[in-house]
Design an enzyme around this catalytic site. Structure first.
Site, PDB file in Angstrom:
ATOM      1  N   MET A   1     -12.083   4.338  -0.153  1.00 27.87           N
ATOM      2  CA  MET A   1     -12.708   4.529   1.164  1.00 27.87           C
ATOM      3  C   MET A   1     -13.390   5.890   1.098  1.00 27.87           C
ATOM      4  O   MET A   1     -12.962   6.881   1.723  1.00 27.87           O
ATOM      5  CB  MET A   1     -11.631   4.447   2.258  1.00 27.87           C
ATOM      6  CG  MET A   1     -11.153   3.015   2.478  1.00 27.87           C
ATOM      7  SD  MET A   1      -9.558   2.925   3.294  1.00 27.87           S
ATOM      8  CE  MET A   1      -8.477   3.100   1.867  1.00 27.87           C
TER       9      MET A   1
ATOM     10  N   MET B   1     -11.230  -6.278   5.544  1.00 31.29           N
ATOM     11  CA  MET B   1     -10.450  -5.329   6.347  1.00 31.29           C
ATOM     12  C   MET B   1     -10.099  -5.962   7.690  1.00 31.29           C
ATOM     13  O   MET B   1     -10.982  -6.441   8.412  1.00 31.29           O
ATOM     14  CB  MET B   1     -11.244  -4.036   6.591  1.00 31.29           C
ATOM     15  CG  MET B   1     -11.546  -3.200   5.355  1.00 31.29           C
ATOM     16  SD  MET B   1     -10.123  -2.720   4.372  1.00 31.29           S
ATOM     17  CE  MET B   1      -9.124  -1.834   5.568  1.00 31.29           C
TER      18      MET B   1
ATOM     19  N   ASP C   1      -6.516  -6.640   4.181  1.00 31.71           N
ATOM     20  CA  ASP C   1      -5.985  -5.277   4.238  1.00 31.71           C
ATOM     21  C   ASP C   1      -5.951  -4.773   5.674  1.00 31.71           C
ATOM     22  O   ASP C   1      -7.011  -4.556   6.283  1.00 31.71           O
ATOM     23  CB  ASP C   1      -6.856  -4.360   3.368  1.00 31.71           C
ATOM     24  CG  ASP C   1      -6.224  -3.001   3.142  1.00 31.71           C
ATOM     25  OD1 ASP C   1      -5.105  -2.752   3.636  1.00 31.71           O
ATOM     26  OD2 ASP C   1      -6.873  -2.182   2.455  1.00 31.71           O
TER      27      ASP C   1
ATOM     28  N   MET D   1      -8.930   7.939   0.232  1.00 28.27           N
ATOM     29  CA  MET D   1      -9.731   8.285   1.417  1.00 28.27           C
ATOM     30  C   MET D   1     -10.286   9.693   1.262  1.00 28.27           C
ATOM     31  O   MET D   1      -9.607  10.575   0.730  1.00 28.27           O
ATOM     32  CB  MET D   1      -8.863   8.233   2.675  1.00 28.27           C
ATOM     33  CG  MET D   1      -8.183   6.897   2.886  1.00 28.27           C
ATOM     34  SD  MET D   1      -7.283   6.885   4.436  1.00 28.27           S
ATOM     35  CE  MET D   1      -6.482   5.279   4.339  1.00 28.27           C
TER      36      MET D   1
ATOM     37  N   HIS E   1      -1.225  -1.317  -4.339  1.00 25.51           N
ATOM     38  CA  HIS E   1      -2.500  -1.002  -3.672  1.00 25.51           C
ATOM     39  C   HIS E   1      -2.552   0.497  -3.384  1.00 25.51           C
ATOM     40  O   HIS E   1      -1.663   1.060  -2.750  1.00 25.51           O
ATOM     41  CB  HIS E   1      -2.580  -1.806  -2.377  1.00 25.51           C
ATOM     42  CG  HIS E   1      -3.874  -1.699  -1.646  1.00 25.51           C
ATOM     43  ND1 HIS E   1      -5.003  -2.433  -1.974  1.00 25.51           N
ATOM     44  CD2 HIS E   1      -4.239  -0.936  -0.581  1.00 25.51           C
ATOM     45  CE1 HIS E   1      -5.985  -2.142  -1.143  1.00 25.51           C
ATOM     46  NE2 HIS E   1      -5.558  -1.218  -0.289  1.00 25.51           N
TER      47      HIS E   1
ATOM     48  N   ASP F   1      -4.738   3.533  -1.793  1.00 29.68           N
ATOM     49  CA  ASP F   1      -5.775   3.816  -0.805  1.00 29.68           C
ATOM     50  C   ASP F   1      -6.330   5.224  -0.980  1.00 29.68           C
ATOM     51  O   ASP F   1      -5.669   6.214  -0.675  1.00 29.68           O
ATOM     52  CB  ASP F   1      -5.205   3.669   0.607  1.00 29.68           C
ATOM     53  CG  ASP F   1      -5.051   2.220   1.007  1.00 29.68           C
ATOM     54  OD1 ASP F   1      -6.016   1.446   0.828  1.00 29.68           O
ATOM     55  OD2 ASP F   1      -3.960   1.850   1.479  1.00 29.68           O
TER      56      ASP F   1
ATOM     57  N   HIS G   1      -8.398   1.042  -3.872  1.00 30.61           N
ATOM     58  CA  HIS G   1      -9.315   0.795  -2.747  1.00 30.61           C
ATOM     59  C   HIS G   1      -9.971   2.114  -2.364  1.00 30.61           C
ATOM     60  O   HIS G   1      -9.324   2.989  -1.794  1.00 30.61           O
ATOM     61  CB  HIS G   1      -8.480   0.217  -1.591  1.00 30.61           C
ATOM     62  CG  HIS G   1      -9.232  -0.012  -0.326  1.00 30.61           C
ATOM     63  ND1 HIS G   1      -8.599  -0.260   0.874  1.00 30.61           N
ATOM     64  CD2 HIS G   1     -10.570  -0.052  -0.056  1.00 30.61           C
ATOM     65  CE1 HIS G   1      -9.503  -0.432   1.823  1.00 30.61           C
ATOM     66  NE2 HIS G   1     -10.705  -0.302   1.293  1.00 30.61           N
TER      67      HIS G   1
ATOM     68  N   SER H   1       0.852  -1.194   0.000  1.00 31.03           N
ATOM     69  CA  SER H   1       0.000   0.000   0.000  1.00 31.03           C
ATOM     70  C   SER H   1       0.884   1.239   0.000  1.00 31.03           C
ATOM     71  O   SER H   1       1.678   1.445   0.935  1.00 31.03           O
ATOM     72  CB  SER H   1      -0.893   0.026   1.230  1.00 31.03           C
ATOM     73  OG  SER H   1      -1.401   1.343   1.389  1.00 31.03           O
TER      74      SER H   1
HETATM   75  C1  DX5 Z   1      -6.198   1.143   5.780  1.00 32.69           C
HETATM   76  C2  DX5 Z   1      -5.740   0.951   4.352  1.00 32.69           C
HETATM   77  C3  DX5 Z   1      -4.638  -0.037   4.243  1.00 32.69           C
HETATM   78  C4  DX5 Z   1      -3.403   0.368   4.972  1.00 32.69           C
HETATM   79  C5  DX5 Z   1      -2.635  -0.825   5.387  1.00 32.69           C
HETATM   80  O1  DX5 Z   1      -7.249   2.025   5.820  1.00 32.69           O
HETATM   81  O2  DX5 Z   1      -6.797   0.511   3.546  1.00 32.69           O
HETATM   82  O3  DX5 Z   1      -4.365  -0.383   2.909  1.00 32.69           O
HETATM   83  O4  DX5 Z   1      -2.574   1.180   4.212  1.00 32.69           O
HETATM   84  O5  DX5 Z   1      -1.550  -0.381   6.150  1.00 32.69           O
HETATM   85  P1  DX5 Z   1      -0.798  -1.333   7.160  1.00 32.69           P
HETATM   86  O6  DX5 Z   1      -0.253  -2.482   6.375  1.00 32.69           O
HETATM   87  O7  DX5 Z   1       0.270  -0.454   7.704  1.00 32.69           O
HETATM   88  O8  DX5 Z   1      -1.792  -1.765   8.188  1.00 32.69           O
HETATM   89 ZN    ZN Z   2      -6.407  -0.428   1.477  1.00 34.28          ZN
END
Ligand code: DX5
Ligand code: ZN
Length: 227
Positions: free
Chosen positions: A72, A141, A176, A41, A37, A39, A70, A12
């Protein structure tokens, strides 16, 4: 993208240097990442804000493997075309992000991407029972989404349930949150094949010194494969 159930490590870039995404993506791929990956947000669905479709489009030329986006965010549907245009290979939406996950998954596929559905820790496996035939990936998750570096929440029972529900369908199970060489074997044994890892991949390395990324990726993969 042909389907296979072998273990894939998806670093990620939430844990990358935010001023240097292109070089960080190149570094993790050179060090053995299978997927990248991404993320997204929105500061609304989750209490943190990262980047949007313009940034994801700028990442695209650097990703030679698979760009796994991904979301969010809520709502999702108004942004699906923008992420297709940005070049996402897989677009994952949370089942909790709106009332119409069935419509959302149809729209993601109609826009030419693989469709993923993510489940927060508090959401049961059964939430995806009626969308399995619209789904290419289920993201389980193992932290509450929003931040990297959180403690792994054990969701192996949910992974086992999903594995049984999926049967022979070509659907990836992605994990994840909090994945490292200690937790990876648990979820791999339960049936997961895509392991997202942020802090456990990026710790100790940098673009100038990327070898630790490779060692970290290998350590997670070896732990998962030898479960
Ligand atoms: C969390 C994200 C993950 C996160 C994982 O909200 O969706 O992808 O980056 O990070 P680690 O591996 O540090 O838990
Ligand atoms: Zn993620």
């Amino acid at each position: 993208m042909s389907f296979d159930r072998s273990i894939k490590i998806a670093p990620s870039i939430l844990s990358a240097d935010f001023a240097n995404f292109g070089a960080e993506i190149q570094a993790i791929e050179a060090q053995g990442a299978d997927w990248v990956h991404v993320d997204v947000m929105d500061g609304h669905f989750v209490p943190n804000l990262t980047f949007g479709p313009m940034a994801v489009k700028a990442f695209r030329p650097h990703v030679k493997t698979v760009m796994d986006v991904h979301l969010m965010i809520a709502p999702v549907d108004p942004y699906i075309d923008a992420y297709a245009e940005a070049g996402a290979d897989i677009l994952t939406a949370h089942v909790e992000a709106g009332p119409h996950i069935h419509r959302t998954l149809q729209a993601i596929r109609a826009a030419g991407m693989k469709a993923g559905v993510a489940l927060n820790p508090g959401t049961p496996a059964e939430a995806v029972t009626h969308v399995l035939d619209l789904t290419d990936l289920i993201c389980v998750m193992t932290v509450n989404p929003g931040f990297g570096g959180q403690k792994f929440i054990d969701m192996t029972a949910k992974v086992r349930t999903l594995r049984d529900m999926i049967g022979d369908r070509p659907i990836h199970i992605e994990i994840d949150g909090g994945v490292d060489p200690t937790t990876a074997p648990l979820v791999a044994a339960a049936g997961a094949d895509v392991l997202v890892a942020g802090s456990a991949v990026f710790r100790g390395g940098s673009v100038a010194d990327p070898a630790p990324y490779g060692a970290n990726i290998r350590a997670i993969r070896e732990a998962a494969v030898s479960h």
